[in-house]
Scaffold this active site. Structure first.
Site, mmCIF file in Angstrom:
data_model
loop_
_atom_site.group_PDB
_atom_site.id
_atom_site.type_symbol
_atom_site.label_atom_id
_atom_site.label_comp_id
_atom_site.label_asym_id
_atom_site.label_seq_id
_atom_site.Cartn_x
_atom_site.Cartn_y
_atom_site.Cartn_z
ATOM 1 N N SER A 125 -43.528 16.047 21.910
ATOM 2 C CA SER A 125 -43.777 14.604 21.829
ATOM 3 C C SER A 125 -44.729 14.296 20.683
ATOM 4 C CB SER A 125 -44.413 14.179 23.152
ATOM 5 O OG SER A 125 -45.035 12.945 23.022
ATOM 6 N N TYR A 150 -51.306 14.265 29.762
ATOM 7 C CA TYR A 150 -49.888 14.492 29.436
ATOM 8 C C TYR A 150 -49.756 15.082 28.019
ATOM 9 C CZ TYR A 150 -45.274 13.524 27.594
ATOM 10 O OH TYR A 150 -44.065 13.656 26.957
ATOM 11 N N LYS A 154 -48.272 18.841 26.544
ATOM 12 C CA LYS A 154 -47.250 19.057 25.501
ATOM 13 C C LYS A 154 -47.804 19.966 24.402
ATOM 14 C CE LYS A 154 -44.016 17.437 27.382
ATOM 15 N NZ LYS A 154 -42.703 18.010 27.568
HETATM 16 P P1 NAD Z 1 -37.524 12.232 32.940
HETATM 17 O O1 NAD Z 1 -38.682 12.091 33.851
HETATM 18 O O2 NAD Z 1 -36.489 11.169 32.962
HETATM 19 O O3 NAD Z 1 -36.798 13.628 33.182
HETATM 20 C C1 NAD Z 1 -37.488 14.808 33.482
HETATM 21 C C2 NAD Z 1 -36.679 15.566 34.514
HETATM 22 O O4 NAD Z 1 -37.341 16.793 34.799
HETATM 23 C C3 NAD Z 1 -36.531 14.795 35.826
HETATM 24 O O5 NAD Z 1 -35.167 14.726 36.180
HETATM 25 C C4 NAD Z 1 -37.340 15.612 36.830
HETATM 26 O O6 NAD Z 1 -36.780 15.563 38.145
HETATM 27 C C5 NAD Z 1 -37.296 17.009 36.211
HETATM 28 N N1 NAD Z 1 -38.445 17.855 36.551
HETATM 29 C C6 NAD Z 1 -39.754 17.567 36.373
HETATM 30 N N2 NAD Z 1 -40.515 18.612 36.768
HETATM 31 C C7 NAD Z 1 -39.666 19.572 37.208
HETATM 32 C C8 NAD Z 1 -39.838 20.886 37.745
HETATM 33 N N3 NAD Z 1 -41.042 21.422 37.950
HETATM 34 N N4 NAD Z 1 -38.720 21.590 38.067
HETATM 35 C C9 NAD Z 1 -37.483 21.072 37.898
HETATM 36 N N5 NAD Z 1 -37.260 19.833 37.406
HETATM 37 C C10 NAD Z 1 -38.343 19.095 37.064
HETATM 38 O O7 NAD Z 1 -38.105 12.395 31.456
HETATM 39 P P2 NAD Z 1 -37.366 12.219 30.050
HETATM 40 O O8 NAD Z 1 -37.723 10.901 29.481
HETATM 41 O O9 NAD Z 1 -35.947 12.623 30.158
HETATM 42 O O10 NAD Z 1 -38.167 13.300 29.209
HETATM 43 C C11 NAD Z 1 -37.692 14.627 29.075
HETATM 44 C C12 NAD Z 1 -38.705 15.427 28.295
HETATM 45 O O11 NAD Z 1 -38.968 14.773 27.048
HETATM 46 C C13 NAD Z 1 -40.055 15.588 28.977
HETATM 47 O O12 NAD Z 1 -40.502 16.901 28.745
HETATM 48 C C14 NAD Z 1 -40.934 14.584 28.266
HETATM 49 O O13 NAD Z 1 -42.275 14.996 28.264
HETATM 50 C C15 NAD Z 1 -40.353 14.617 26.854
HETATM 51 N N6 NAD Z 1 -40.593 13.383 26.118
HETATM 52 C C16 NAD Z 1 -40.124 12.197 26.617
HETATM 53 C C17 NAD Z 1 -40.376 11.021 25.920
HETATM 54 C C18 NAD Z 1 -39.890 9.691 26.467
HETATM 55 O O14 NAD Z 1 -40.380 8.647 26.003
HETATM 56 N N7 NAD Z 1 -38.946 9.639 27.385
HETATM 57 C C19 NAD Z 1 -41.087 11.050 24.709
HETATM 58 C C20 NAD Z 1 -41.528 12.280 24.224
HETATM 59 C C21 NAD Z 1 -41.273 13.452 24.935
#
Ligand code: NAD
Length: 344
Positions: A125, A150, A154
């Site tokens: 991120s 958070y 990362k």
């Molecule tokens: P999200 O919350 O929609 O999806 C994350 C998924 O991971 C969920 O389905 C959740 O059930 C699953 N999960 C969490 N912990 C778990 C565990 N211990 N075991 C198994 N499953 C688990 O998030 P997203 O927006 O799809 O983001 C995905 C990744 O991208 C994350 O790592 C997030 O930090 C990163 N990210 C997201 C954004 C954003 O704005 N959406 C920006 C930068 C980075």
């Protein structure tokens, strides 16, 4: 080629699985559904018109992870999305964030090693950069410290991989997303809110649909094109495609170039202002959005956007969807969520 996607039932993971299936990859997904809904796997199958395997397992449960890999020894790559992602929640319950995000990262790296999986891609991120002084943000822009637990999870996940990379045959790539927005154009998959959304785009669509009152534009006298803050928004389908391109890049490189983690920014390269986003929403929805112009908010950074040259040149990645695509698909999804009672 079979790919393990962790967190594949979440927002970005679901879009990525659709893209992978569309391009002929086989997918095994592990998601404990802690932040997603149990109907999502079937929805992905319906949209993609293809099947994949989903396991409801917590990544912190190493023995269960091993059983999946034992039964799928032909997995060749891992895309690791699973993590908690709310900046504000992470300040309230930091230990839960450190536990979930770091232990999941450790276990998935151990699995990659044990089962000699050649390709590993981490969801990182722009929050790892903290409050930067130089724009646009390059991969080697000096970082200040992350501003939330958070962001620390990362940065620490990246650091773990950086330390591990010289000792493994797995080629490791971290993709640093700026702000993924929008939804699949079919309107059946998108981001399902698990708490009040912190990001601007869902706040715009939730205001338009009547779930919340007018939004406030914090600051209209910044030294930007129109006085409002500038952020870097990227369509989630462009982010999804970047993972496949990173995998394909890794496949070309794996025999010659392992032992270091490579990092790529996934941003638009230009940035979009708050007011530009609001006006784009009004254009694509043909509605007037209820918003007020307010004073600057303490702690807001004036502008942050990525230099995406490296992702373009090395991965062959392009941001092919524009601001209207982002807002029209986000709006379509908001309306679909209302129909299905998913808005939260
Ligand atoms: P999200 O919350 O929609 O999806 C994350 C998924 O991971 C969920 O389905 C959740 O059930 C699953 N999960 C969490 N912990 C778990 C565990 N211990 N075991 C198994 N499953 C688990 O998030 P997203 O927006 O799809 O983001 C995905 C990744 O991208 C994350 O790592 C997030 O930090 C990163 N990210 C997201 C954004 C954003 O704005 N959406 C920006 C930068 C980075």
């Amino acid at each position: 080629m079979k790919i393990l996607v962790t967190g594949g039932c979440g927002y970005i993971g679901a879009h990525t699985i659709i893209d992978l299936l569309d391009k002929g990859y086989e997918v095994v997904c592990i998601d404990n559904l802690s932040r997603s809904k149990s109907f999502v796997p079937d929805r992905i199958r319906e949209v993609a018109g293809k099947d994949f395997t989903q396991f409801r397992i917590d990544l912190r449960d190493l023995p269960k992870l091993r059983t999946v890999l034992h039964d799928h020894q032909d997995i060749q790559g891992i895309i690791h999305f699973a993590a908690f992602k709310s900046v504000s929640e992470s300040t309230r319950i930091p230990l839960i964030y450190y536990d979930n995000n770091l232990n999941a990262n450790i276990n998935i790296l151990r699995i990659a090693d044990e089962y000699q999986i050649k390709h590993f891609i981490l969801s990182s991120s722009c929050s790892v950069y903290g409050n930067v002084q130089e724009l646009p943000v390059k991969e080697d822009t000096p970082m200040s410290m992350p501003e939330s637990p958070y962001g620390w999870t990362k940065l620490l996940s990246e650091e773990m991989i950086r330390a591990h990379a010289p000792n493994t045959e797995t080629k490791c790539i971290a993709l640093r997303y700026f702000n993924p927005v929008g939804a699949h154009p079919g309107g059946m998959i998108g981001e399902i809110p698990f708490s009040t959304p912190e990001n601007l785009v869902p706040n715009i669509t939730r205001t338009a649909i009547g779930l919340q009152d007018a939004i406030t534009v914090h600051g209209t006298d910044y030294p930007t094109r129109d006085g409002s803050c500038v952020r870097d928004y990227v369509h989630v389908m462009d982010i999804a495609e970047a993972h496949r391109l990173a995998l394909e890049y890794s496949m070309r490189k794996v025999d010659t170039d392992t032992r270091t983690m490579e990092v790529f920014n996934l941003g638009s390269g230009t940035g979009i202002s708050v007011l530009e986003l609001i006006h784009a929403f009004e254009r694509v929805s043909d509605m007037r959005l209820s918003y007020t112009l307010g004073p600057r908010r303490e702690g807001d950074v004036v502008a942050i956007y990525a230099d995406n040259t490296k992702a373009k040149e090395v991965l062959g990645w392009e941001c092919s969807r524009n601001i209207d695509d982002m807002m029209s698909t986000a709006w379509k999804w908001e309306q679909q969520m209302q129909k299905e009672g998913l808005s939260g």
